[in-house]
Write an enzyme that holds these catalytic residues in place. Sequence first.
Site, PDB file in Angstrom:
ATOM      1  N   SER A  54       0.866  -1.388   0.023  1.00 40.96           N
ATOM      2  CA  SER A  54       0.044  -0.137   0.116  1.00 40.96           C
ATOM      3  C   SER A  54       0.968   1.411  -0.166  1.00 40.96           C
ATOM      4  O   SER A  54       1.553   1.457  -0.979  1.00 40.96           O
ATOM      5  CB  SER A  54      -1.072  -0.103   1.349  1.00 40.96           C
ATOM      6  OG  SER A  54      -1.788   0.964   0.992  1.00 40.96           O
ATOM      7  N   ASP A  63      10.545   5.685  -9.926  1.00 40.99           N
ATOM      8  CA  ASP A  63      10.424   6.444 -11.287  1.00 40.99           C
ATOM      9  C   ASP A  63      11.288   7.609 -11.598  1.00 40.99           C
ATOM     10  O   ASP A  63      11.626   7.695 -12.463  1.00 40.99           O
ATOM     11  CB  ASP A  63       8.889   6.376 -11.258  1.00 40.99           C
ATOM     12  CG  ASP A  63       8.048   5.314 -11.423  1.00 40.99           C
ATOM     13  OD1 ASP A  63       8.513   4.348 -11.798  1.00 40.99           O
ATOM     14  OD2 ASP A  63       6.634   5.385 -11.209  1.00 40.99           O
ATOM     15  N   LYS A  73      -0.655  -4.205  -3.360  1.00 43.01           N
ATOM     16  CA  LYS A  73      -1.928  -4.000  -2.928  1.00 43.01           C
ATOM     17  C   LYS A  73      -2.094  -2.443  -3.347  1.00 43.01           C
ATOM     18  O   LYS A  73      -1.575  -1.702  -2.863  1.00 43.01           O
ATOM     19  CB  LYS A  73      -2.147  -3.895  -1.431  1.00 43.01           C
ATOM     20  CG  LYS A  73      -3.436  -3.414  -1.189  1.00 43.01           C
ATOM     21  CD  LYS A  73      -3.821  -3.284   0.575  1.00 43.01           C
ATOM     22  CE  LYS A  73      -5.202  -2.884   0.818  1.00 43.01           C
ATOM     23  NZ  LYS A  73      -5.360  -1.419   0.531  1.00 43.01           N
TER      24      LYS A  73
END
Length: 769
Positions: free
Chosen positions: A495, A506, A521
């Site tokens: 999460s 990224d 998740k």
Amino acid sequence: MFVHIGCLTSYMSILARHYLAFRSGLCEHKKPLVPRMKRMRRFGSLLAASAVVFVFAVRPQPVLAKADAENICVSVGRLLEEGHYTQQKLNDELSRKFLHTYLELLDYSHLFFTQQDIDALNAKYSSSLDDDVLLGNLKPAYEIYDLYAKRVDERVAKVKELLKQPIDFKTDATIELSRQKAPWPKDEAEADQLWRGRIANELLQEHLSEHPLEPGPQLVTRRYDRLARNVHEEDRDEQVKLFLDALAQTYDPHSEYLSKADLKNFSINMGLSLVGIGAMLRTEDGYAKIESLVPGGPAQADGRLKVGDRITAVAQGSADYVDVREMRLDKVVEMIRGKKGTHVRLLVIPSDAADPSRRKSVELVRDEIKLKDQEARADIIIRKDENGDPIKLGWITLPSFYADMDHHQKSTTRDVLALLKRLKKENIAGLVVDLRRNGGGSLEEAISLTGLFLKSGPIVQTKDFHDHISISSDPDPGIAYTGPLVVLTSRQSASASEIFAAALQDYGRAVIVGDKNTFGKGTVQTILEIGRFTSLLGSRSQHDGALKLTIQKFYRVAGGSTQLHGVASDIVLPSLSDLPELGEGALKNCLPYDEVAKAKYTKWSDTHSLFLDQLKRRSAERVQNDREFHYVSEDMGRLRQKLNDNRISLNEDVRRKELEDDKIRKETRSKERLARHEEEPRIYRLTLDTVDKPNLQLIMFPGKLAAAKKSGVATKVAPEAASDADSDLIGGEDDTKEPAIDPERDETLNILSDLVDLTRGPKTASVRP
């Protein structure tokens, strides 16, 4: 909420006409009137909630209890239809899936029903459960449960007869370890055969156990008596809870119907005032299985209990163990909970045990689990680099993304910032953020914490059921740390942890190290109190329970979802937790992976990507030559083979040899560890209580690790154990036991040292004023 109060009365006359006509024709004209009910969906969630409000107001008081259950059922169905992320309507397709989910919640291992039962139930209910939910008709829930109870009674009677017969432990037969994915037995004869193997295995497990509780036949008889008793103790309210829970889980594994009792426990857990061991449990194949460990709780601090361990018996203090297999989960939890300072012993089957006969006994001291125990902390690690020169590295352990929503006194970001300031003062050359056991928490904190390591830009994208995409960005243009950064993850990182790791990956800001993937998740849930939809004009009540509803999905700034795929590590390290069975993909009805458009963002630099190949090569060479990673790889190979084969022998000699081989393997490894002479680091602990103090707590020093290897767990640091020169650095004993042998930690530090070297020396961190 989905109800706009200002428009509520405008639908009342329509609702009265439709609903009363529908109720009056329920028995004789169900099918002709069902399309009328289904057409009412165009009024949306407002219509659904209002319908329930109206009926609740006009139903006669003597049947209020029945009306309550019916109205709850209708409300849950409507909220799932209109509020769930998928916007899936309750139709015949979902009805079939719902029935299957309910049957599997009842008969997880496919042992009590036969395929003949399943075929009959499908023929009767598979295309009508959607209508029943929208009608508030709970008769199917009760009828299916009653059949299940009947099958349990029949099977328990047969088990008792079976236990009177001699069992052959010299056979070459095997049985399936897990029947979760197996078909139901085709008929009673096949079921009898399966059960003969199952009971033989249970008796053999107890026969081989180093911790026998009582004679096997007596124990197993008591176990199945308890199962039958538990099944009959489930009253109609609890059957409704199970039925509606199955409905919610048909949409996705994180949606859930919470009864009044569930809500109470949820409030206790959220308030962090529960006294116990800090373990979240769920039922699986009759066992209480550890689903997660509460950060900072006694179980996680002790280090011996792992996610996936199955509890087979519980003992209070020095009293005898009590078998808890086939015991109701709430009763198991009640046995584990207790007064602060008292002792509880758990007999567990380790998650990595190839043979369920293998047990370990873990004694824990119950304690109050407080938010303070879940706070971020840091270590300053002084070790030697490849050139033999000392290097100082920082390590931040983050158990969860916490926030005090009411008083704004606690903040993960604020706490980590304070630790970073002190680490800068200590001139660390690089930093590791450890998220291995971080199951998530506050989204806002995940976003703001990510911003401590980036200049500015988007952090995460969120899409709702209207396909509306919102972008959450770094709320502060400042930056707290600019040096080399590694994020350590595992399958337990979920999460909010995945949002943090994904954004830094990224942007090219950090090297992600750990298991192949994080948990996966990528969904957001909200809690909706059903009482707001079953009571007049939104009056609040917890008596009707609540619905935990999935309403959004997360996406990386690069466009991919964290759902299902998680965050892939740049450098993968062998780990016993790196099993797909421990991730989102192992859950039934999980939502799929997908992508959205890439957000506009500027990469941090190309430094990490330029060095990544070299970092991977150096790490692979070390891992190849590291004995601890050899052990992990060997264990993973054996465990993977067992999981793939999904069979276990019913031959006593074969099982004894496997257990003996396991024992010899452990003893050999212990001797090998003691024979090694490895360079040991000096580690100082930094907490939020000591962050501003001049002296730091020394928790590891040369010589301590060698002594700890005997037990595999680091002992507490005593002031007299350090040299005179270090004595003023010790602030007392550390009350957090950590594994002395942690190859992932050691190799992550090696990777960070390489990153520092490749970026040509330590970079000074800048801290916000």
